[in-house]
Design a protein around this motif. Structure first.
Motif, PDB file in Angstrom:
ATOM      1  N   GLN C 112       7.260  77.746  51.181  1.00  0.00           N
ATOM      2  CA  GLN C 112       7.714  78.456  52.375  1.00  0.00           C
ATOM      3  C   GLN C 112       7.021  79.785  52.633  1.00  0.00           C
ATOM      4  O   GLN C 112       6.750  80.088  53.790  1.00  0.00           O
ATOM      5  N   PRO C 113       6.719  80.609  51.609  1.00  0.00           N
ATOM      6  CA  PRO C 113       6.023  81.867  51.951  1.00  0.00           C
ATOM      7  C   PRO C 113       4.735  81.611  52.727  1.00  0.00           C
ATOM      8  O   PRO C 113       4.441  82.327  53.690  1.00  0.00           O
ATOM      9  N   ALA C 118       1.936  81.781  57.892  1.00  0.00           N
ATOM     10  CA  ALA C 118       1.167  81.122  58.947  1.00  0.00           C
ATOM     11  C   ALA C 118       1.881  81.261  60.292  1.00  0.00           C
ATOM     12  O   ALA C 118       1.241  81.450  61.326  1.00  0.00           O
ATOM     13  N   TRP C 119       3.217  81.152  60.291  1.00  0.00           N
ATOM     14  CA  TRP C 119       3.985  81.297  61.536  1.00  0.00           C
ATOM     15  C   TRP C 119       3.726  82.660  62.169  1.00  0.00           C
ATOM     16  O   TRP C 119       3.433  82.777  63.355  1.00  0.00           O
ATOM     17  N   LEU C 120       3.828  83.720  61.335  1.00  0.00           N
ATOM     18  CA  LEU C 120       3.601  85.064  61.861  1.00  0.00           C
ATOM     19  C   LEU C 120       2.164  85.234  62.333  1.00  0.00           C
ATOM     20  O   LEU C 120       1.900  85.925  63.310  1.00  0.00           O
ATOM     21  N   LEU C 121       1.212  84.602  61.634  1.00  0.00           N
ATOM     22  CA  LEU C 121      -0.173  84.706  62.062  1.00  0.00           C
ATOM     23  C   LEU C 121      -0.379  83.989  63.386  1.00  0.00           C
ATOM     24  O   LEU C 121      -1.143  84.452  64.239  1.00  0.00           O
ATOM     25  N   ALA C 122       0.313  82.846  63.572  1.00  0.00           N
ATOM     26  CA  ALA C 122       0.211  82.170  64.870  1.00  0.00           C
ATOM     27  C   ALA C 122       0.763  83.097  65.957  1.00  0.00           C
ATOM     28  O   ALA C 122       0.152  83.254  67.021  1.00  0.00           O
ATOM     29  N   LEU C 152       0.863  75.130  60.443  1.00  0.00           N
ATOM     30  CA  LEU C 152       2.239  74.841  60.828  1.00  0.00           C
ATOM     31  C   LEU C 152       2.443  73.356  61.063  1.00  0.00           C
ATOM     32  O   LEU C 152       3.438  72.776  60.654  1.00  0.00           O
ATOM     33  N   ILE C 153       1.480  72.728  61.752  1.00  0.00           N
ATOM     34  CA  ILE C 153       1.648  71.318  62.090  1.00  0.00           C
ATOM     35  C   ILE C 153       1.534  70.445  60.848  1.00  0.00           C
ATOM     36  O   ILE C 153       2.246  69.446  60.709  1.00  0.00           O
ATOM     37  N   ALA C 154       0.653  70.823  59.918  1.00  0.00           N
ATOM     38  CA  ALA C 154       0.456  69.993  58.729  1.00  0.00           C
ATOM     39  C   ALA C 154       1.585  70.153  57.739  1.00  0.00           C
ATOM     40  O   ALA C 154       1.598  69.490  56.707  1.00  0.00           O
ATOM     41  N   GLY C 155       2.549  71.013  58.048  1.00  0.00           N
ATOM     42  CA  GLY C 155       3.564  71.350  57.057  1.00  0.00           C
ATOM     43  C   GLY C 155       4.649  70.325  56.863  1.00  0.00           C
ATOM     44  O   GLY C 155       5.388  70.375  55.896  1.00  0.00           O
TER      45      GLY C 155
END
Lengths: 324, 117, 497
Positions: C112-113, C118-122, C152-155
């Motif tokens: 999760q970290p 990655a979410w914040l970078l997006a 994010l999508i590959a997660g």
């Protein structure tokens, strides 16, 4: 003379590119890609782009080859099927090439000193670097200070790739403890590579540090230095085995390096705000704005170098640990 | 110099389209990534070519007086672009390795076949 | 402005970026999600503040490193940027605050970290594109947001996400590289990278061919990223197999930002400088927009997977936005731009509801949702409201955009009638695919009543209903988005001769 050499290199480049596409053996394709990168780097050097030539050689020919080979070791070496939709793709591609070549005839003459690119922003950089920043390498001045925000973005691109690969492949240490028999011994049983490696690795590291700190005076800077230092550690890992390389720089340390580089860069930017300027303004950092600029560039380049080393090594270990 | 300049742009066009062809026509995922790298490298050549000044040298001040310098800006842009390119390649290779583990193949048509079942 | 307030444009990007670097180091369970959510809320606050400033005082500019433009990098926030910042940061906040349970279910705790970084970078990447006023800076942040979106999508747990994200990576990188070639060609002819400066200097360029080539490359590159028909092929699979909350976030905003760059370049830099470009823009893009609307809606009608159905619906909605823009009138542009806002509200709510369904049902295929309305009445209610907004029923936000779009088309006189017909037909198609879901959910017998003990978290239900009610609120009181869109349209058209 230079003209002939330039034409020769470019022709070789085209031949190599066609060979890359046609070969079915992926290992051969990756090796040819390395050669193509070196040819491009030589070309960059002929075009007076010394920093870029160094970066292309270190990253394109060096790191890229390592990454592709690591991936090939985990997948397969031969391309299995022939291409699909061949005629259609070929037609599209040939048409597009002709359109592009047609568009080249209206471009400014190659090398003309009065082309728009040379008359507007570039002379300002060349004039004002001695005045505001006073370092010899104008490329570093533009990269580090005038367009420093782009470089911040670039550091974060590298960081994103690092966390992406770690997310997908898991950090090497998390893959679990390895049973004793499977301990990777690298090339420890081969005498010559080990001896040569032990002699050469310290010099590579030294060169990396040199490139890091001399970016302001000559070609160099954080990205190239990070790639070179990472290459030295990768060489160590190949020769002495994964475990010993991880003992030198464990995964946790690499993660901290990865995260601290961008944080250092951002901290310098915030310091600019705190001291009264805009974000990434280095002039307020010291009482003399010119010295402040130099200090700012020094610190952010260090941040860049740390990030690139951490990311490239994390990615390498992620690939290397996966095959077990 | 005229020929050399035009030749640089032609090589850019050929290299660009060679890489592009590999991306769209080849089915092997690693081959596609290699083509993508070629595709991006061609763009680097375009930018650096436009930065050259006749009789110029690298934009690093030295003791030589009245030196003519080539343009530093395209070099800065391409330094960034090279790093962006390798980042994309690294992430792409990570995805390919995972695909191999999950599907057992890195050929696009075989993967689509497996998903269809 | 004083103190920290003047640095808002920079902080909009810097806050999520720096927190992302920090999040990676957070080990304890759940802390990564918390840090990510706090940073998103801060970013949303900054976006709201910037919107107020822009509405009050006009565009805001900021010089990075205090270097004057065009030598340094300039940031610029105007009405269009403000609208997109609200959409991007808002989508992030909604998805994160409501998504803890869904994300915990789909992403392992150890990873999760990285996911939240990655979410914040997006988020930072998308914000960075929106506030940028420098062409190359847009490229760098476009790559940050793209790489982060791939992560994010590959997660998700579904392995089909991997070939989908690979295809997205290939097409996205080609798009970004085309954009880079276009910027290079413009730079070659004008010598600058700053958008305002480019607009000014392009007048003096004698040879039009490289500029035309540049316009072509930039348009195709951005069309790839914005999923404009026929370059939309990466979108359905990528959105379907991504983790549900990631789909909610990305579907609401990521393609819209590429559309934003396309509008900026086209209206600021190209329109007045290429002879007949306004006509070309309409001639090339309007048919593609119409095809996108029809094909997207048509395929959605036959899809069996709810997420893929909604993804094709997104292709159609992007077509509406392009249609509005290709009319090149104040009314058309206002309609297209306000739809960015309204579609984000509708689609975001729909995907939040789907995420909730996925927690209880076996999957997200139509068959899995049999009888779900009885088991999850609250979620289903929110889904219905958002679905009505998607169709464009009066009283919802979607109706506002469709109304404006039809009025703009009518302004063309008899030539506008086919456009109105397309809009009405596609709305009917939307009725069909929403009805299919309603029919299965309400009237079909549930597969097996199953002892699914999972109950949807109150956070998800609350936020979902908040978003659904926002659809109705902005349908009845659309002042805010309309003012912003109107100002944005006026400004875009201001740059025409």
């Amino acid at each position: 003379m230079i003209v002939m050499f330039g034409i020769f290199l470019l022709t070789l480049l085209v031949i190599t590119a066609v060979a890359i596409v046609r070969t079915e053996n992926l290992f051969v394709a990756v090796m040819l890609m390395g050669i193509a990168s070196l040819l491009i780097a030589a070309n960059f050097f002929l075009l007076d782009a010394a920093d870029v030539a160094l970066t292309e050689a270190a990253i394109g020919a060096g790191i890229s080859t390592v990454l592709f080979l690591s991936a090939l070791a985990l997948t397969s070496e031969r391309e299995r099927t022939k291409s699909s939709r061949r005629l259609l793709s070929l037609a599209v591609v040939v048409a597009a090439t002709l359109v592009l070549i047609y568009a080249t005839f209206d471009k400014p003459r190659f090398g003309a000193a009065d082309a728009p690119v040379h008359t507007h922003v570039a002379p300002w950089y060349l004039e004002n670097t001695p005045k505001y920043i006073d370092i010899p390498n104008v490329v570093t001045a533009v990269l580090g200070s005038f367009r420093g925000y782009d470089t911040l973005g670039e550091v974060f691109v590298v960081f994103t790739a690092g966390i992406g690969v770690l997310f997908l492949l898991g950090s090497g240490a998390a893959a679990g403890a390895l049973p004793e028999e499977k301990v990777n011994e690298g090339l420890r049983h081969h005498l010559i590579p080990r001896v040569v490696g032990r002699v050469v690795i310290p010099f590579i590291l030294l060169f990396g540090l040199y490139v890091q700190f001399h970016g302001e005076y000559g070609p160099g800077g954080g990205f190239q230095a990070g790639a070179i230092v990472a290459a030295a550690i990768v060489l160590f890992a190949l020769l002495e085995g994964e475990q010993r390389a991880l003992a030198v720089l464990p995964q946790r340390v690499l993660l901290v390096l990865m995260a601290c580089g961008p944080l250092i860069y951002g901290a310098v930017g915030i310091a600019g705000i705190a001291l009264g300027g805009n974000f990434l303004d280095y002039s307020p950092l010291l009482s003399d704005p010119v010295k402040g600029q130099q200090l700012g560039i020094l610190i952010i380049e260090a941040g860049v170098g740390i990030t690139v080393t951490g990311v490239l090594l994390s990615i390498f270990h992620a690939f290397a640990a996966r095959g077990r | 110099m005229e020929i050399l300049g035009l030749y640089h742009y032609w090589v850019f066009a050929i290299l660009l389209m060679t890489g592009f062809y590999a991306v769209i026509a080849k089915l092997n995922l690693v081959k596609k990534l290699i083509g993508l790298s070629l595709f991006q490298a061609a763009v680097f050549l375009l930018y650096i070519t436009m930065g050259k000044v006749d009789g110029g040298t690298a934009p690093i001040f030295s003791d030589a007086a009245n030196a003519v310098f080539s343009n530093p800006l395209p070099q800065v842009l391409i330094l960034t672009a090279i790093v962006v390119g390798i980042s994309t390649t690294a992430l792409g290779l990570g995805i390919v390795v995972r695909i191999k583990e999950e599907y057992g193949s890195i050929e696009e048509d075989e993967i689509q076949e497996i998903d269809r079942r | 402005m004083n103190g920290l307030a003047q640095h808002l444009p920079a902080l909009q990007v810097v806050v999520p970026m720096l927190v992302a670097a920090f999040v990676v180091l957070l080990r304890p369970r759940g802390l990564a999600w918390a840090a990510c959510t706090v940073a998103s809320v801060l970013a949303f606050g900054i976006a709201v503040e910037l919107t107020q400033v822009v509405l009050g005082a006009g565009p805001v500019t900021y010089l990075m490193g205090s270097w004057p433009a065009p030598y340094g990098i300039e940031l610029r926030v105007d009405a269009l940027s403000a609208l997109l910042l609200l959409v991007v940061t808002g989508a992030s906040v909604f998805a994160l605050v409501s998504g803890r349970q869904s994300l915990d279910a789909q992403i392992e705790v150890e990873r999760q970290p990285y996911f939240f970084a990655a979410w914040l970078l997006a988020l930072a990447g998308l914000s960075g594109i929106v506030v940028a006023a420098d062409a190359f800076n847009i490229f760098v942040f476009m790559e940050i947001s793209s790489l982060a979106s791939y992560v994010l999508i590959a997660g998700g747990p579904d392995r089909r996400a991997l070939p989908s994200v690979f295809k997205y990576l290939i097409m996205g990188t080609i798009g970004a590289t085309f954009y880079l070639i276009g910027v290079g060609l413009i730079y070659m002819m004008t010598g600058t990278l700053n958008l305002a400066d480019m607009e000014f200097r392009i007048h003096a360029v004698a040879e039009q061919n490289p500029i035309l080539a540049a316009a072509g490359f930039i348009t195709v590159g951005l069309a790839l990223k914005a999923a404009i028909f026929p370059l939309h092929v990466w979108l359905p699979n990528a959105y379907t197999y991504a983790p549900h909350m990631a789909t909610a976030f990305l579907a609401a905003c990521s393609t819209k930002v590429s559309l934003y760059v396309l509008l900026r370049f086209d209206f600021f830099v190209f329109q007045e400088n290429l002879a007949g470009h306004a006509f070309q823009f309409a001639a090339y893009l309007m048919p593609l927009a119409l095809l996108g609307i029809l094909v997207g809606s048509a395929v959605a009608m036959f899809e069996k997977n709810v997420k893929r159905m909604l993804a094709f619906s997104s292709v159609a909605q992007i077509g509406y936005m392009m249609l509005g823009a290709s009319l090149v009138t104040v009314a058309g542009l206002t309609a297209g731009i306000v739809h960015i806002f309204n579609h984000a509200l509708a689609k975001g709510t729909l995907f939040l509801a789907v995420a909730a369904f996925a927690m209880v049902a076996a999957g997200v295929r139509l068959d899995d949702l049999r009888g779900i309305a009885r088991r999850m009445p609250w979620t289903f209610g929110a889904f219905i409201v958002a679905g009505l907004s998607l169709i464009g029923i009066p009283g919802t936000a979607g109706f506002v955009s469709k109304w404006y779009l039809i009025s703009a088309a009518m302004e063309l006189g008899p030539a506008g009638l086919p456009l109105v017909a397309v809009i009405l037909i596609s709305s009917l198609m939307a009725v069909v695919y929403i009805w299919r879901i309603v029919e299965v959910a309400c009237f079909a017998k549930a597969a097996d009543e199953g002892t699914s003990a999972v109950s949807v978290s109150p956070a998800l239900i609350t936020i979902m209903w908040f978003a659904a009610l926002a659809n109705i609120y902005f349908g009845l009181v659309p002042e805010l988005p309309l003012t912003l869109s109107g100002a944005a349209a006026a400004e875009l058209l201001d740059h025409l001769p």
